[in-house]
Enzyme design. Structure first.
Site, mmCIF file in Angstrom:
data_model
loop_
_atom_site.group_PDB
_atom_site.id
_atom_site.type_symbol
_atom_site.label_atom_id
_atom_site.label_comp_id
_atom_site.label_asym_id
_atom_site.label_seq_id
_atom_site.Cartn_x
_atom_site.Cartn_y
_atom_site.Cartn_z
ATOM 1 N N LYS A 13 -4.080 -0.211 1.439
ATOM 2 C CA LYS A 13 -3.512 0.904 0.658
ATOM 3 C C LYS A 13 -2.837 0.385 -0.615
ATOM 4 O O LYS A 13 -3.110 0.871 -1.709
ATOM 5 C CB LYS A 13 -2.483 1.690 1.498
ATOM 6 N N ARG A 88 3.937 9.992 7.142
ATOM 7 C CA ARG A 88 3.559 9.236 8.330
ATOM 8 C C ARG A 88 3.784 10.034 9.613
ATOM 9 O O ARG A 88 3.479 9.531 10.700
ATOM 10 C CB ARG A 88 4.397 7.962 8.402
ATOM 11 N N ARG A 127 -1.071 -12.154 4.509
ATOM 12 C CA ARG A 127 -0.652 -11.460 3.290
ATOM 13 C C ARG A 127 0.549 -12.169 2.644
ATOM 14 O O ARG A 127 1.451 -12.601 3.324
ATOM 15 C CB ARG A 127 -0.263 -10.018 3.676
ATOM 16 N N ARG A 161 6.465 -10.769 4.180
ATOM 17 C CA ARG A 161 7.340 -9.737 4.725
ATOM 18 C C ARG A 161 7.841 -10.122 6.112
ATOM 19 O O ARG A 161 7.096 -10.680 6.917
ATOM 20 C CB ARG A 161 6.561 -8.411 4.802
#
Ligand code: ADP
Ligand code: ADP
Ligand code: ZN
Length: 214
Positions: A13, A88, A127, A161
């Site tokens: 996304k 969500r 990531r 993260r």
């Protein structure tokens, strides 16, 4: 144009939103990014959200809806916006409709990026992000051109993260299937929902999204 990007964590996304931002000249509104900024700034809301995010749960609808309402009212959203990670829950989707219709506005299009669960863990665990400009990368599928140097800004510091661990991904996926997937029929019934294959490489996913936009 007002667009929502749906998809499980790691679907792509954010990656696609950055490209669409440039293509359509509308801002990406990422509730995840907003929450991480609040955590970093150490605000009261950030402190409350941090624990929930680390556990892979959802921050309360009231906080999130308030955040988005304020953001959509800003000037740069006048010509449209691209929602990433919101709504969500069904309650968030309903609140969004209400706040938009109050100002004579609506969601024009929803795009769901579909990716198999097994692939998502791999993507998320690889990531990383440029600490200076926020550009997103992936150790396997989207590395920097020069090792250790950001393509976009030349920055040399990167971060990962706190919630991008295999364990947390599992609970975030469960949260997605339980609470967010049930929101999709809401948009299907409106006839504005489109699905793209997110297993394809990044450029092909962008092409598929462009087709939907046309
Ligand atoms: P991803 O990019 O992996 O899909 P996000 O960056 O969108 O994840 O979100 C990170 C975390 O922030 C979520 O796991 C959740 O705890 C919280 N969050 C983000 N958006 C929402 C939302 N719309 N409602 C509730 N919690 C949210
Ligand atoms: P989301 O915002 O949905 O959580 P991201 O856009 O951050 O997902 O993408 C998750 C990771 O997978 C990133 O490291 C990104 O570089 C990578 N990625 C995104 N799209 C693809 C794709 N189509 N194929 C392979 N890797 C991808
Ligand atoms: Zn950078």
């Amino acid at each position: 144009m007002n667009i929502i990007l749906f998809g499980p964590p790691g679907a792509g996304k954010g990656t696609q939103a950055k490209r669409l931002e440039e293509l359509l000249n509308i801002p990406q509104l990422s509730t995840g990014d907003m929450l991480r900024a609040a955590v970093k700034a150490g605000t009261e809301m950030g402190k409350r959200a941090q624990k929930i995010m680390e556990e892979g749960g959802l921050v309360s609808d009231d906080i999130i809806v308030g955040m988005i309402k304020d953001r959509i009212a800003e000037d740069d959203c006048k010509n449209g916006f691209l929602l990433d990670g919101f709504p969500r829950t069904e309650a968030q989707a309903e609140a969004l409709d209400t706040m938009l219709s109050d100002s004579g506005n609506k969601i024009d299009l929803t795009i769901e990026i579909q990716v198999d669960d097994t692939k998502l863990t791999e993507r998320i665990c690889n990531r990383f992000t440029c600490s200076q400009c926020g550009a997103g990368y992936n150790k396997i599928s989207q590395p920097t051109q020069v090792d250790g140097v950001c393509d976009k800004c030349g920055g040399t510091e990167f971060s990962t993260r706190a919630d991008d661990t295999a364990e947390c991904v599992a609970s975030r996926l469960e949260t997605y299937h339980e609470q967010t997937a049930p929101v999709l029929p809401y948009y299907q019934h409106k006839g504005i929902h489109h699905i793209v294959d997110g297993m394809a490489d990044i450029d092909r996913v962008t092409e598929a999204i462009k087709k939907v936009l046309n």
